[in-house]
Design a protein around this motif. Structure first.
Motif, PDB file in Angstrom:
ATOM      1  N   GLY A   1       0.846  -1.251  -0.189  1.00  0.00           N
ATOM      2  CA  GLY A   1       0.147   0.097   0.011  1.00  0.00           C
ATOM      3  C   GLY A   1       0.815   1.449   0.086  1.00  0.00           C
ATOM      4  N   PHE A   2       2.159   1.266  -0.304  1.00  0.00           N
ATOM      5  CA  PHE A   2       2.785   2.541  -0.639  1.00  0.00           C
ATOM      6  C   PHE A   2       2.702   2.851  -2.044  1.00  0.00           C
ATOM      7  CE2 PHE A   2       4.675   0.093   3.070  1.00  0.00           C
ATOM      8  CZ  PHE A   2       4.606   1.011   3.903  1.00  0.00           C
ATOM      9  N   CYS A   3       3.069   4.235  -2.109  1.00  0.00           N
ATOM     10  CA  CYS A   3       3.084   4.776  -3.503  1.00  0.00           C
ATOM     11  C   CYS A   3       4.391   5.606  -3.530  1.00  0.00           C
ATOM     12  CB  CYS A   3       2.111   5.576  -4.009  1.00  0.00           C
ATOM     13  SG  CYS A   3       1.562   6.922  -3.187  1.00  0.00           S
ATOM     14  N   SER A   4       4.923   6.027  -4.659  1.00  0.00           N
ATOM     15  CA  SER A   4       6.121   6.835  -4.849  1.00  0.00           C
ATOM     16  C   SER A   4       5.714   8.119  -5.774  1.00  0.00           C
ATOM     17  CB  SER A   4       7.287   6.157  -5.657  1.00  0.00           C
ATOM     18  OG  SER A   4       8.142   6.878  -6.031  1.00  0.00           O
ATOM     19  N   ILE A   5       5.979   9.435  -5.415  1.00  0.00           N
ATOM     20  CA  ILE A   5       5.775  10.633  -6.021  1.00  0.00           C
ATOM     21  C   ILE A   5       6.984  10.762  -6.449  1.00  0.00           C
ATOM     22  CG2 ILE A   5       5.047  12.869  -6.204  1.00  0.00           C
ATOM     23  CD1 ILE A   5       3.163  12.578  -3.771  1.00  0.00           C
ATOM     24  N   TYR A   6       7.388  10.683  -8.008  1.00  0.00           N
ATOM     25  CA  TYR A   6       8.881  10.921  -8.498  1.00  0.00           C
ATOM     26  C   TYR A   6       8.568  12.388  -9.023  1.00  0.00           C
ATOM     27  CZ  TYR A   6      12.359  10.757 -12.071  1.00  0.00           C
ATOM     28  OH  TYR A   6      13.172  11.179 -12.949  1.00  0.00           O
ATOM     29  N   MET A   7       9.625  13.220  -8.920  1.00  0.00           N
ATOM     30  CA  MET A   7       9.990  14.403  -9.798  1.00  0.00           C
ATOM     31  C   MET A   7      11.500  14.645 -10.027  1.00  0.00           C
ATOM     32  SD  MET A   7       9.146  16.602  -6.312  1.00  0.00           S
ATOM     33  CE  MET A   7       8.255  15.181  -5.430  1.00  0.00           C
ATOM     34  N   SER A   8      11.606  15.108 -11.290  1.00  0.00           N
ATOM     35  CA  SER A   8      12.766  15.453 -11.698  1.00  0.00           C
ATOM     36  C   SER A   8      13.086  16.920 -12.083  1.00  0.00           C
ATOM     37  CB  SER A   8      13.339  14.461 -12.773  1.00  0.00           C
ATOM     38  OG  SER A   8      12.522  14.914 -13.957  1.00  0.00           O
ATOM     39  N   LYS A   9      14.166  17.363 -12.249  1.00  0.00           N
ATOM     40  CA  LYS A   9      14.504  18.906 -12.508  1.00  0.00           C
ATOM     41  C   LYS A   9      15.727  18.930 -12.791  1.00  0.00           C
ATOM     42  CE  LYS A   9      13.675  23.654 -11.320  1.00  0.00           C
ATOM     43  NZ  LYS A   9      13.007  24.436 -10.422  1.00  0.00           N
ATOM     44  N   TYR A  10      16.138  19.291 -14.157  1.00  0.00           N
ATOM     45  CA  TYR A  10      17.537  19.702 -14.362  1.00  0.00           C
ATOM     46  C   TYR A  10      18.211  20.439 -13.508  1.00  0.00           C
ATOM     47  CZ  TYR A  10      21.649  19.609 -17.453  1.00  0.00           C
ATOM     48  OH  TYR A  10      22.830  19.224 -17.807  1.00  0.00           O
ATOM     49  N   LEU A  11      19.401  20.185 -12.873  1.00  0.00           N
ATOM     50  CA  LEU A  11      20.028  20.869 -11.787  1.00  0.00           C
ATOM     51  C   LEU A  11      19.338  20.956 -10.459  1.00  0.00           C
ATOM     52  CD1 LEU A  11      21.818  23.783 -13.936  1.00  0.00           C
ATOM     53  CD2 LEU A  11      22.785  21.412 -13.154  1.00  0.00           C
ATOM     54  N   MET A  12      18.512  20.120 -10.147  1.00  0.00           N
ATOM     55  CA  MET A  12      17.813  20.070  -8.902  1.00  0.00           C
ATOM     56  C   MET A  12      18.634  20.062  -7.641  1.00  0.00           C
ATOM     57  SD  MET A  12      15.336  17.116  -7.130  1.00  0.00           S
ATOM     58  CE  MET A  12      14.040  17.099  -8.429  1.00  0.00           C
ATOM     59  N   ASN A  13      19.978  19.433  -7.576  1.00  0.00           N
ATOM     60  CA  ASN A  13      20.706  19.388  -6.488  1.00  0.00           C
ATOM     61  C   ASN A  13      21.548  20.967  -6.147  1.00  0.00           C
ATOM     62  OD1 ASN A  13      22.749  19.414  -8.408  1.00  0.00           O
ATOM     63  ND2 ASN A  13      23.990  18.276  -6.921  1.00  0.00           N
ATOM     64  N   ARG A  14      21.310  21.922  -6.968  1.00  0.00           N
ATOM     65  CA  ARG A  14      22.024  23.137  -6.855  1.00  0.00           C
ATOM     66  C   ARG A  14      20.975  23.947  -6.369  1.00  0.00           C
ATOM     67  NH1 ARG A  14      25.590  23.496 -11.399  1.00  0.00           N
ATOM     68  NH2 ARG A  14      26.759  21.670 -11.479  1.00  0.00           N
ATOM     69  N   GLU A  15      19.617  23.377  -6.043  1.00  0.00           N
ATOM     70  CA  GLU A  15      18.676  24.414  -5.672  1.00  0.00           C
ATOM     71  C   GLU A  15      18.323  24.227  -4.179  1.00  0.00           C
ATOM     72  OE1 GLU A  15      15.484  24.201  -8.678  1.00  0.00           O
ATOM     73  OE2 GLU A  15      14.030  25.016  -7.083  1.00  0.00           O
ATOM     74  N   VAL A  16      18.818  25.354  -3.255  1.00  0.00           N
ATOM     75  CA  VAL A  16      18.931  25.287  -1.980  1.00  0.00           C
ATOM     76  C   VAL A  16      17.253  25.315  -1.756  1.00  0.00           C
ATOM     77  CG1 VAL A  16      19.259  26.527   0.092  1.00  0.00           C
ATOM     78  CG2 VAL A  16      20.998  26.554  -1.596  1.00  0.00           C
ATOM     79  N   GLY A  17      17.051  24.561  -0.675  1.00  0.00           N
ATOM     80  CA  GLY A  17      15.426  24.508  -0.354  1.00  0.00           C
ATOM     81  C   GLY A  17      14.616  23.685  -0.920  1.00  0.00           C
ATOM     82  N   PHE A  18      14.874  23.107  -2.114  1.00  0.00           N
ATOM     83  CA  PHE A  18      14.057  22.067  -2.846  1.00  0.00           C
ATOM     84  C   PHE A  18      13.205  21.293  -2.229  1.00  0.00           C
ATOM     85  CE2 PHE A  18      12.436  19.163  -5.913  1.00  0.00           C
ATOM     86  CZ  PHE A  18      12.081  19.826  -6.826  1.00  0.00           C
ATOM     87  N   GLY A  19      13.931  20.407  -1.492  1.00  0.00           N
ATOM     88  CA  GLY A  19      13.485  19.230  -0.559  1.00  0.00           C
ATOM     89  C   GLY A  19      12.546  19.848   0.549  1.00  0.00           C
ATOM     90  N   ARG A  20      13.045  20.762   1.230  1.00  0.00           N
ATOM     91  CA  ARG A  20      12.304  21.460   2.316  1.00  0.00           C
ATOM     92  C   ARG A  20      11.001  21.909   1.916  1.00  0.00           C
ATOM     93  NH1 ARG A  20      10.632  26.214   2.635  1.00  0.00           N
ATOM     94  NH2 ARG A  20      12.430  26.907   2.402  1.00  0.00           N
ATOM     95  N   LYS A  21      10.738  22.355   0.683  1.00  0.00           N
ATOM     96  CA  LYS A  21       9.738  23.056   0.011  1.00  0.00           C
ATOM     97  C   LYS A  21       8.696  21.833  -0.236  1.00  0.00           C
ATOM     98  CE  LYS A  21      12.028  27.082  -1.831  1.00  0.00           C
ATOM     99  NZ  LYS A  21      12.683  27.459  -2.961  1.00  0.00           N
ATOM    100  N   VAL A  22       9.340  20.845  -0.866  1.00  0.00           N
ATOM    101  CA  VAL A  22       8.472  19.668  -0.901  1.00  0.00           C
ATOM    102  C   VAL A  22       7.717  19.113   0.159  1.00  0.00           C
ATOM    103  CG1 VAL A  22       8.176  17.184  -1.986  1.00  0.00           C
ATOM    104  CG2 VAL A  22       9.656  19.043  -3.106  1.00  0.00           C
TER     105      VAL A  22
END
Lengths: 457, 457
Positions: free
Chosen positions: B306-327
């Motif tokens: 009963g689990f699901c995965s929300i997948y998201m991609s964005k070029y250069l995501m890892n340079r974006e400070v705060g991305f994970g926190r915003k999600v």
């Protein structure tokens, strides 16, 4: 139509520029040539760009810089001499360079940008003159006249969207266009340079703008290796890889191509070919949107050091709404970026580059996490290396993980961390730095050197 | 001194209570006995607690509930009869129950708690009477008199810290103490019950308070299995595991012991022994702080669907400070809890229980992530199962990952996700639900059934 970019070492001497001419002439589709400033001819050589920065700084301090200006002009003159060009081009370069050096210094950073840009700009003029002298219909193109407009951010200019429409018009021009890399103009008409690897950015932007069929990027290596040649001797070369694969590899130590520079080409789906000016017949390495999957699931193995892991545990952590978000908030307050967050039921780890953790910051983060989140345990482990096993064929290949894990186990390498499941093209292993080389070699042997021996149905 | 807790099925009949007496008598250290209300004797039986809830609801509606009260008294009377007890205890139970039913109904939820608690409270009186009748020095202990104070949260009372000091005094009392589970008293003297598995909580709190050498929890199984017996037939039993191992297993489908109930015992480091009332000589399963590592790296394998995965991609995501926190902020705004966050360089996935994603919430989350974070791609994958391979011996054992991954590969199971590196005692694999049973069987075979065949140096 192809956009061709040459790096500094490809343009360091008359001999090199003759090679460039032959390369451009060998394919009539090579219509736009992006050039860097003259690079080093030998390891102890000075780059023209570095000399220009020294000039600009002297001028800003009110000192004379005649000697340095002479050294710069001497570089161009020696190249012109090698190429049998008349003095006319050096006269023009002297005049243009002096005009810039005597220009407006009210914004010092912009002034430095303007002086730095002379390296590429003057070299484009010289190369255009050489092409013409050889009977090739060629012209120097000034980025302002062509419409390459950028933001007024000194040293980090961003291309304005409207530039793409202006630059599209370059398609209509006749002959070979010699375009200086590294800089553009603000709407107010002032020069601003791009960040590091700025000429790569110019080539990528032009490829996008003119909808090139190919962006050829000439450097001094035959191809991108599948693994760091300082760790594995004589590794295989990569003939083709996707943008995603390139990104994953470049993240962990592969630095052939600056990945931010790739964005304009990537967004337009323009393939990129990394080639060697000194061996143009070698096929080089091609970066594309999609590729056929051949030669096994893995295209390359990269690794990088200097990571640490902040581990924290708390009984029933996974019932606590907002726990992870609060941890990330604390990191953000300290301006810390993280790489990955492996988590268990009652624990999580934050993997980050440890050079960010100055003692005061480290203490601050640990104190806040302890006080605000009441964790049961918190600890930092330093000196981790991250290994990336990269390949488009990997995700759907049952058993790739097993092969990688077994290779590491058989080499006696303990896996500190595995991150697999988001990226479709990579699998990441964390190991101690002391085990990095052994781990990379083991993975290389598994996926490249003896694939036929280990391959299973 | 040991605290011994018996569940409802262990106390459902006179015959069962005789077993309980023998168990308590067999070890003079069994000084505190926590009892549940009488459970089911057969699958179609009604639990006393359920009958009590019906009584309370009738009373609140102003209806008479004489029939139901009679059924309840009949249960106690039949047990008393089986045990040869005089009517005296039933007279007392009738009087006490009626007093509670006629009590203050100004706070309906508290009133229901008070009525529910009669199940345990009266059974404690009956059992104490039986012990005394058998010549065992025993006494019923009222939680209020003993000082078990709780918050005024109906159905979810939390123990007040001061209770531990009060309850420590129980050490001084003589004879066997029969303590009703499931409830405590507010400082104002009103009854409030704990959440689900409340008698387990009482036992755990008492173990902590009296610094018991052992907390014995008697149920109706011989031991905790190393894997779900509905997937693997006749699996091995676990003789000893740590709190951490228990937590990881209980997260993914193991439900022998409610893990929140364990906290007080865990915090005080009191070992817990799960035993079978119907087979008290079986050693049962022991939960401890630390254990010796024997029998290989893995102690158990759990799985849940009963689990699901929300997948998201964005070029250069890892340079974006705060991305994970915003999600994570967006998820929190929707009240969604997540389980894990595997991440690549330019992508991340959020693994969560999919029953949280009602259509409106799902649309809301996707829309906000797209609009606020400008991702290149976002997609949800449903129907994933998470497998936990659990064992204290695992982290430091080179090759455990390789064995697990190979076992899955040889069973043809594709690994959608691996989460390893934070927890020291578990490794998590995500697979499609359709492959769950095959995956669990393969891992069981690898680590339990044929360890000697596969074991490598």
């Amino acid at each position: 139509m192809k956009v061709v970019k040459f790096g500094g070492s490809s343009l360091a001497s008359g001999e090199q520029i003759q090679k460039v001419l032959h390369i451009v002439m060998a394919d009539p589709r090579r219509r736009i040539v992006v050039v860097s400033a003259p690079g080093k001819r030998a390891p102890d050589d000075e780059k023209v760009t570095d000399l220009l920065i020294q000039c600009a700084e002297s001028q800003l301090k009110g000192e004379h810089s005649t000697d340095k200006v002479d050294s710069i002009l001497q570089r161009y003159a020696s190249i012109a001499d090698e190429l049998g060009l008349s003095d006319k081009v050096i006269v023009r370069i002297r005049r243009d360079l002096n005009a810039v050096l005597e220009g407006d210094r009210s914004e010092p950073l912009q002034y430095i940008d303007a002086v730095k840009a002379c390296g590429e700009d003057n070299h484009a003029k010289l190369i255009a003159a050489y092409f013409e002298a050889q009977g090739v219909p060629a012209q120097y193109v000034n980025p302002h006249e062509a419409g390459l407009f950028v933001t007024s951010e000194a040293g980090n200019a961003q291309v304005l969207e409207e530039s793409y429409d202006h630059l599209y018009q370059l398609r209509e021009r006749q002959g070979v266009l010699i375009f200086p890399g590294f800089f553009g103009y603000s709407k107010a008409g002032r020069v601003y340079t791009f960040s590091r690897s700025g000429s790569d950015i110019t080539g990528s932007v032009l490829s996008h703008a003119v909808k090139a069929e190919l962006y050829e990027n000439f450097t001094d290596v035959d191809a991108v290796f599948s693994v760091n040649p300082h760790i594995v001797s004589h590794p295989k070369e990569i003939t083709v890889l996707t943008y995603r694969e390139m990104r994953e590899l470049s993240y962990a130590g592969f630095s052939v191509f600056h990945d931010e520079a790739l964005i304009p080409a990537f967004r337009a789906g323009i393939p990129v070919n990394i080639k060697n000016t000194n061996n143009p017949n070698a096929p080089g390495t091609k970066i594309v949107s999609h590729r056929e999957l051949t030669n096994g699931p893995v295209v390359g193995i990269a690794s990088d050091e200097g990571f640490c892991s902040i581990y924290m545990s708390k009984y029933l952590m996974n019932r606590e709404v907002g726990f992870g978000r609060k941890v990330l908030n604390i990191l953000e307050d300290f301006g810390i970026t993280y790489e990955h967050i492996p988590s268990g039921i009652d624990d999580m780890s934050i993997i980050l580059r440890q050079n960010q953790l100055e003692p005061l910051i480290e203490t601050g983060i640990l104190t806040r996490i302890k006080e605000e989140l009441a964790v049961d345990e918190i600890a930092i482990e330093y000196n981790l290396a991250l290994l990336m096993v990269v390949g488009e064929g990997m995700r759907r290949n049952v058993g790739t993980t097993a092969r990688a894990a077994r290779a590491l186990a058989e080499a006696g390498v303990n896996i500190e961390m595995i991150n697999q499941g988001s990226s479709e093209v990579s699998m990441m292993f964390g190991v101690k730095e002391t085990e990095e080389a052994r781990a990379v070699q083991a993975l290389y042997d598994e996926f490249f050197a003896s694939a036929s021996v280990h391959e299973k149905a």
